[in-house]
Design an enzyme around this catalytic site. Structure first.
Site, PDB file in Angstrom:
ATOM      1  N   GLU A   7     -23.642 -12.806  92.454  1.00 47.41           N
ATOM      2  CA  GLU A   7     -23.816 -13.990  91.607  1.00 47.41           C
ATOM      3  C   GLU A   7     -22.699 -15.015  91.732  1.00 47.41           C
ATOM      4  O   GLU A   7     -22.946 -16.211  91.770  1.00 47.41           O
ATOM      5  CB  GLU A   7     -23.919 -13.587  90.116  1.00 47.41           C
ATOM      6  CG  GLU A   7     -25.208 -12.928  89.735  1.00 47.41           C
ATOM      7  CD  GLU A   7     -25.070 -11.424  89.745  1.00 47.41           C
ATOM      8  OE1 GLU A   7     -25.831 -10.775  89.032  1.00 47.41           O
ATOM      9  OE2 GLU A   7     -24.211 -10.893  90.472  1.00 47.41           O
ATOM     10  N   ASP A  80     -25.934  -8.131  89.621  1.00 47.98           N
ATOM     11  CA  ASP A  80     -25.500  -7.237  88.549  1.00 47.98           C
ATOM     12  C   ASP A  80     -26.526  -6.136  88.261  1.00 47.98           C
ATOM     13  O   ASP A  80     -27.736  -6.337  88.426  1.00 47.98           O
ATOM     14  CB  ASP A  80     -25.245  -8.031  87.261  1.00 47.98           C
ATOM     15  CG  ASP A  80     -23.969  -8.862  87.353  1.00 47.98           C
ATOM     16  OD1 ASP A  80     -23.133  -8.574  88.219  1.00 47.98           O
ATOM     17  OD2 ASP A  80     -23.823  -9.808  86.555  1.00 47.98           O
ATOM     18  N   ASP A  82     -28.300  -4.925  85.884  1.00 46.81           N
ATOM     19  CA  ASP A  82     -29.067  -4.958  84.637  1.00 46.81           C
ATOM     20  C   ASP A  82     -30.328  -5.785  84.852  1.00 46.81           C
ATOM     21  O   ASP A  82     -30.635  -6.201  85.971  1.00 46.81           O
ATOM     22  CB  ASP A  82     -28.230  -5.519  83.476  1.00 46.81           C
ATOM     23  CG  ASP A  82     -27.757  -6.942  83.717  1.00 46.81           C
ATOM     24  OD1 ASP A  82     -28.086  -7.521  84.783  1.00 46.81           O
ATOM     25  OD2 ASP A  82     -27.057  -7.492  82.856  1.00 46.81           O
ATOM     26  N   TYR A 298     -18.817  -2.804  84.547  1.00 47.97           N
ATOM     27  CA  TYR A 298     -19.728  -3.870  84.124  1.00 47.97           C
ATOM     28  C   TYR A 298     -19.718  -4.028  82.604  1.00 47.97           C
ATOM     29  O   TYR A 298     -19.749  -3.038  81.866  1.00 47.97           O
ATOM     30  CB  TYR A 298     -21.142  -3.573  84.604  1.00 47.97           C
ATOM     31  CG  TYR A 298     -22.088  -4.745  84.442  1.00 47.97           C
ATOM     32  CD1 TYR A 298     -21.775  -5.981  84.988  1.00 47.97           C
ATOM     33  CD2 TYR A 298     -23.275  -4.608  83.741  1.00 47.97           C
ATOM     34  CE1 TYR A 298     -22.631  -7.062  84.844  1.00 47.97           C
ATOM     35  CE2 TYR A 298     -24.145  -5.676  83.591  1.00 47.97           C
ATOM     36  CZ  TYR A 298     -23.804  -6.902  84.149  1.00 47.97           C
ATOM     37  OH  TYR A 298     -24.653  -7.969  83.994  1.00 47.97           O
TER      38      TYR A 298
END
Length: 961
Positions: A7, A80, A82, A298
């Site tokens: 990201e 990430d 999630d 994280y």
């Protein structure tokens, strides 16, 4: 070589260090696609089809990834771990396939790691997988729900409740929590009670404190002594028996305190707020930087468990640093609270247990260091030995057994995890941690003369003004027994207002929202000015109350805590593959759409009367004399009620208008010493004998010269500038304000420059003279002043300079010179790069598109400019998309002005858990019936700020003076 996409550039830099030259690591800079902020981006009538669009700022990043794939035909998506990260990977793959940057035989792999360390990254790269479509579907369902609520509910608010700005699926429920708590506080009736305590001393002369627990055989609880008389009698009883007090019994009990579990997202936000006063967004930004630098795992997680290797590392670090006594015999394991496996990552912990905050690299700022220190200490503490305590309770009695007192204390025998860390508290609690002296059964403990009285007075004197009452919580006090007995008056306290920490905690308890959304939700309701933060407490504004009452009355189901929590659970079921996401959307949309349709025939008067009733204790508080709190104090005939203005403001007005012109702000303010009455507060008279008054209007206070009469229907008025309090307004300041606008001087190129106050603050304005042959004056050029005081002080040189600066930035009235001419648009018309207030932008006809932050005007090509213009035109509807390589077409005839769209079609999406912000107040029936003179006022306000609150404020979207 393979292309790895993450990201952020910071994360890319860290990962590239571990992967080496065999990989090209690029950043997507977050989401590359989103739903266009217009009606129809989600189509419920067509299987909830969603129209995705690549953001203009993301175009170059997608292009860079596509170009890299041309020479490195293998793609690894490492976003990430999630739901949001999975969605970004899905969006990237979809966008790249549409550009044909990914071919049928191009290998696409998804890897996920919980920490940016060499070990974690190598393990993830060795175990690639496909994109988890169940997580993506859960994301799609959540995004569609947020869009459908925002783009359908917000316009209802605009039409039926002028002044409101937006509603959101979770945002509005969080707001309701704050408003409900405030109404609890306002409805709370304080109850008086008294406590009695005494300062005693041992035979060895050591003093300690005890509280009255029994009197004449009756147990004394916290609120037993309800009056000063009873408290005085109790204090006197102790004082008269002070010499006969003795230790009746002593009981010491061992106790153990165990550490709190490691941090997850919500508890990290709570503790950062308690200990450092950090807002949720501030804490998450700092955590993001720590994660991207590889220092912590994280930071968006519901999990509190720790990887076995991390537990071993923590235990080793504890033993090395504090000794083996602090390492428990067995590791501690914490049960995960997450209902949803996709959110249940490992806890938030350091990636290296031996690295404390002092060993962080120089690139980390103060916020990052404080937050890391908190995470490091909490993680180590979670694996340390418990604290061993001894709690002692001593019962003290008089010889005649008429009086009993109790003394409590706590002794730490072994500090254990307290050596490193102790969790903060949201609210102050009674301190029972004080240590008691050695006491033996039967020994005398007489009163210590004046000791308690002196301690009490010292505490009051040393405490700061704002905390003195909290510290001793005494409105009154009585002394007895030569100052060794103190009776204190207390009052029961209402529930405390939420802080960001306690709001996050409450939302977590109710199952509302998710770790990744708490910070944005709290930020949104503050940005919308529904809530303000004062001394770290969240206080609802009047407009926040209005929105909450409206939604609770007409959309009760959708702001209920249970419904919102159930919807979150259903989304979790979707992410686990247990429910079809379109089925969930269909069930929601059917009832929600019907609820929206039911409000179509609502009249604003009906809505306002509903709010009048719901907010009556706040709007019309009981006066205590039995009179009608809604009776107009000015005319004595009309009834007060809530009203809205065309600008969107809300105020209290009299039903006898226009005969009675009494108004006051919604939040009250006319009662009390020095307050402004319905006829204003007389400040004095000007040189001609006209009265100068300070008045309270619909949109705040203002000063007025003269009286409102038939001969003088519009007396001169001026709003008070922001920051000027009512107490500071005297006759001189009022006359200064009424003298505005002030003539500063003549501009060197002709025309006057004036200084004044308008609805957007202090300003200078230059009115250029007519050009030769022109019938109309050119548009005036306005430039803002930073300080309202400058209005009375600014000279001609500074004013000319400010006007010139405004023109150079391409401000109103400016003929800005382009920085670069790029060429012709395929549909005709020049495309150029201009300087702008918010940075350089490309312009074609009426379409302006801001350049990305990292783009330089000199390097922009015609093709890049066309992409930006097409994207902006698609959002605003100002133009058609054009293929960059087509030859320039013949310029068409002038287009007709587009028909005015409904508010929902011009709304701006705010992303997950938010709703569109209002751009302009919706037209209301009241506005249509406005008298003809309103049009003249509107024209005047449009041309220039007048300084008259009755003109400027009517058209100020904030509804404020």
């Amino acid at each position: 070589m393979a292309v790895v996409v993450v990201e952020s550039p910071a994360k890319a830099k860290t990962i590239n260090k571990y992967l080496g030259k065999d990989y090209t690591v690029l950043a997507s800079y977050g989401h590359v696609r989103d739903l266009p902020p217009k009606d129809g981006s989600v189509d419920p009538d067509n299987g909830f089809e969603m129209l995705w669009e690549i953001d203009a700022k993301a175009q170059k990043h997608v292009r860079a990834i596509a170009e890299a794939l041309a020479s490195d035909p293998a793609l690894i998506l490492a976003t990430d771990p999630d739901r949001e990260g999975e969605a970004i990977s899905w969006h990237l793959e979809e966008a790249l396939r549409k550009r044909r940057a990914i071919k049928k035989d191009t290998p696409v792999r998804r890897v996920a790691f919980n920490a940016i360390t060499k070990t974690a990254i190598e393990a993830a790269m060795a175990a690639p997988r496909a994109i988890d479509m169940e997580l993506v579907n859960a994301y799609l369902a959540r995004r569609a729900l947020d869009y459908l609520v925002g783009f359908n509910l917000s316009p209802v608010l605009w039409r039926k409740l002028p002044g409101s700005r937006s509603a959101g699926r979770v945002q509005s429920v969080a707001l309701r929590l704050i408003v409900d708590r405030e109404m609890e506080i306002e409805a709370f009736k304080a109850k008086e009670y008294w406590s009695v305590r005494a300062m005693l001393k041992t035979p060895r002369g050591v003093e300690f404190e005890a509280r009255l627990s029994e009197l004449s055989g009756k147990k004394i609880d916290r609120q037993t002594l309800e009056t000063a008389t009873r408290a005085e009698m109790a204090a006197t009883a102790i004082g008269s028996r002070g010499a006969t007090l003795f230790v009746d019994s002593v009981e010491a009990k061992p106790a153990t305190r165990n550490p709190s579990p490691p941090f997850m997202t919500s508890t990290l936000q709570q503790e950062a707020s308690r200990k450092f006063g950090m807002g949720a967004q501030q804490a998450m930004r700092a955590a993001q930087r720590l994660y991207e630098a590889g220092h912590i795992t994280y930071m968006r997680t519901d999990g509190i468990d720790m990887a076995p290797e991390a537990v071993r590392a923590a235990r080793d670090a504890i033993g090395d640093r504090f000794g083996k006594a602090y390492v428990p015999e067995k590791p501690r394991f914490y049960k995960n609270k997450a209902k949803n496996a996709q959110e249940a990552h490992e806890c938030i912990r350091p990636t290296d247990m031996t690295r404390d905050a002092g060993k962080l690299d120089a690139g980390m700022g103060g916020d990052e260091r404080r937050l890391y220190d908190l995470i490091w200490k909490r993680t180590l503490a979670s694996q340390m030995e418990g604290a061993r305590l001894e709690r002692t309770t001593a019962e003290i009695r008089s010889k005649d057994r008429e009086v009993a007192l109790r003394a409590t204390g706590q002794v730490v025998k072994f500090d254990g995890f307290l050596r490193v860390y102790e969790e903060g508290r949201d609210e102050p609690q009674d301190d029972e941690d004080g240590r008691l002296p050695a006491l033996s059964q039967g020994e005398a403990t007489p009163l210590a003369a004046r000791a308690l009285a002196e301690a009490f007075e010292k505490a009051r004197g040393e405490a700061k003004a704002e905390t003195a009452e909290t510290l001793v919580r005494a409105e009154n006090a009585m002394l007895a027994g030569d100052g060794a007995v103190l009776a204190q008056q207390h009052f029961t306290q209402p529930p405390p207002r939420y802080t960001e920490a306690t709001l996050v905690k409450r939302m977590e308890e109710l199952g509302i929202g998710r770790p990744s959304t708490y910070a944005s939700i709290i930020g949104t309701i503050q940005d919308r000015e529904y809530v303000r933060k004062d001394k770290n407490r969240l206080i609802p504004e009047d407009k926040g109350r209005l929105v909450t009452v409206f939604l609770s009355r007409y959309f009760a189901k959708y702001v209920s805590y249970d419904f919102t929590a159930k919807l979150e659970e259903d989304l979790d079921v979707v992410s686990d593959g247990g429910m079809d996401w379109k089925t969930l959307l269909g069930d929601f949309w059917r009832d929600f759409h019907a609820a929206v349709e039911d409000t179509a025939e609502l009249r604003i008067t009906e809505v306002l009367e509903t709010i009048n009733e719901a907010l009556a204790p706040h709007l019309f508080p009981d006066k205590g004399d039995g009179s009608d709190p809604r009776l107009c104090p000015n005319c004595g005939k009309g009834r007060l009620s809530l009203r809205t203005a065309r600008s969107g403001g809300a105020f209290i007005g009299c039903s006898e208008y226009p005969e009675c012109r009494y108004t006051r702000p919604m939040g009250g303010g006319e009662e009390g010493e020095g307050a402004i009455g319905p006829d204003g507060k007389l400040l004095g008279h000007d040189d001609e004998g006209q009265p100068v008054t300070l008045r309270s209007g619909r949109f705040g206070p203002y000063v007025q010269l003269g009286e409102l009469t038939e001969e003088n229907p519009k007396p001169k008025r001026s709003s008070l500038p922001k920051g000027l309090s009512l107490e500071d307004v005297d006759l001189k300041k009022a006359l200064d304000l009424l003298s505005l606008p002030r003539l500063v001087g003549e501009h060197p190129e002709g025309g006057e420059i004036k200084a004044g106050l308008g609805r957007f603050g202090p300003f200078v304005v230059h009115q250029p003279p007519k050009a030769e042959g022109e019938k109309k004056l050119p548009k005036p050029v306005y430039a803002n002043l930073k300080d309202p005081a400058e209005v009375f002080e600014v000279g001609i040189n500074r004013a000319v300079d400010l006007i010139a600066q405004k023109l150079s930035r391409g401000g109103r009235g400016a003929g800005a010179t382009p920085l670069k001419e790029l060429g012709e648009h395929p549909e005709g018309g020049a495309i150029s790069v201009f300087p702008g207030r918010y940075g350089p932008y490309v312009k074609w006809e009426k379409v302006n598109a801001t350049l990305p932050k990292d783009a330089t005007p000199e390097a922009v090509t015609l093709e890049e400019a066309l992409e930006l213009i097409n994207a902006k035109a698609a959002k605003t509807g100002k133009g058609k998309k054009a293929a960059p390589k087509k030859a320039a077409a013949k310029k068409p005839a002038a287009k007709k002005a587009p028909a005015k769209k409904a508010p929902a079609k011009t709304a701006k999406a705010e992303g997950d858990e938010t709703a569109p912000a209002k751009k302009a107040p919706a037209k209301t029936p009241a506005a249509k019936k406005a008298p003809a003179k309103s049009a003249a006022k509107k024209t005047a306000a449009k041309d220039a700020p007048t300084g008259d609150p009755e003109v400027d404020d009517v058209f100020d979207g904030d509804g404020k003076a």
